[in-house]
Design a protein around this motif. Structure first.
Motif, short mmCIF file in Angstrom:
data_model
loop_
_atom_site.label_atom_id
_atom_site.label_comp_id
_atom_site.label_asym_id
_atom_site.label_seq_id
_atom_site.Cartn_x
_atom_site.Cartn_y
_atom_site.Cartn_z
N ASP A 53 -13.03 -32.54 -34.07
CA ASP A 53 -13.34 -31.19 -34.53
C ASP A 53 -12.33 -30.18 -33.98
OD1 ASP A 53 -15.11 -29.30 -35.93
OD2 ASP A 53 -15.62 -28.61 -33.91
N ALA A 56 -9.22 -30.65 -36.02
CA ALA A 56 -9.43 -30.13 -37.38
C ALA A 56 -9.33 -28.61 -37.39
CB ALA A 56 -10.79 -30.59 -37.91
N HIS A 57 -9.95 -27.95 -36.40
CA HIS A 57 -9.86 -26.49 -36.33
C HIS A 57 -8.41 -26.04 -36.11
CE1 HIS A 57 -14.25 -26.38 -35.94
NE2 HIS A 57 -14.11 -25.16 -36.43
N THR A 61 -8.42 -27.38 -41.08
CA THR A 61 -8.93 -28.31 -42.07
C THR A 61 -10.31 -28.77 -41.62
OG1 THR A 61 -8.33 -30.21 -43.44
CG2 THR A 61 -7.86 -30.39 -41.08
N SER A 62 -10.85 -29.76 -42.28
CA SER A 62 -12.18 -30.27 -41.93
C SER A 62 -12.07 -31.68 -41.34
CB SER A 62 -13.07 -30.32 -43.17
OG SER A 62 -12.54 -31.26 -44.09
N SER A 64 -13.79 -34.14 -42.35
CA SER A 64 -13.79 -35.07 -43.48
C SER A 64 -12.40 -35.26 -44.06
CB SER A 64 -14.78 -34.63 -44.56
OG SER A 64 -14.40 -33.39 -45.09
#
Length: 112
Positions: A53, A56-57, A61-62, A64
């Motif tokens: 996470d 991703a941050h 993006t995410s 997933s």
């Protein structure tokens, strides 16, 4: 295909699309450069959801997107990475402090 390989490859591709070095991604995600390097280059590095996470941050993006293996659609923002980082830092502060800092930035920009 091994999920660790897919995650590492997706991180590398998105990082490069944003023009970030491993060092900058490590800084923005609050992880070590060594950890980022191991994620991108080996399939032996496990990663927690929390660290995924954070990455991703930092890549805007995410989770997933990092898991799918489909990089045909880059969800990264059009803004440069340093601007995204600044925005995220301001969003994480209490409103009064963020407003004070934003005013200082506005004053600096007005002088340029």
């Amino acid at each position: 295909m091994d999920i660790n390989f897919i995650i590492g490859e997706n991180i590398r591709v998105l990082r490069k699309q944003l023009g970030l070095s491993q060092e900058k991604l490590a800084e923005y995600s609050h992880l070590s450069t060594n950890f980022i390097s191991r994620l991108e280059h080996t399939n032996h590095q496990n990663i927690s959801i929390q660290k995924l996470d954070q990455i991703a941050h930092a890549l805007n993006t995410s989770i997933s997107q990092l898991l799918t293996g489909d990089n045909s659609k880059n969800q990264a923002s059009e803004l440069p990475p340093n601007v995204n980082y600044l925005i995220k830092r301001l969003e994480s502060m209490d409103a009064e402090k963020a407003n004070r800092i934003a005013k200082h930035f506005s004053d600096i920009l007005d002088e340029i």
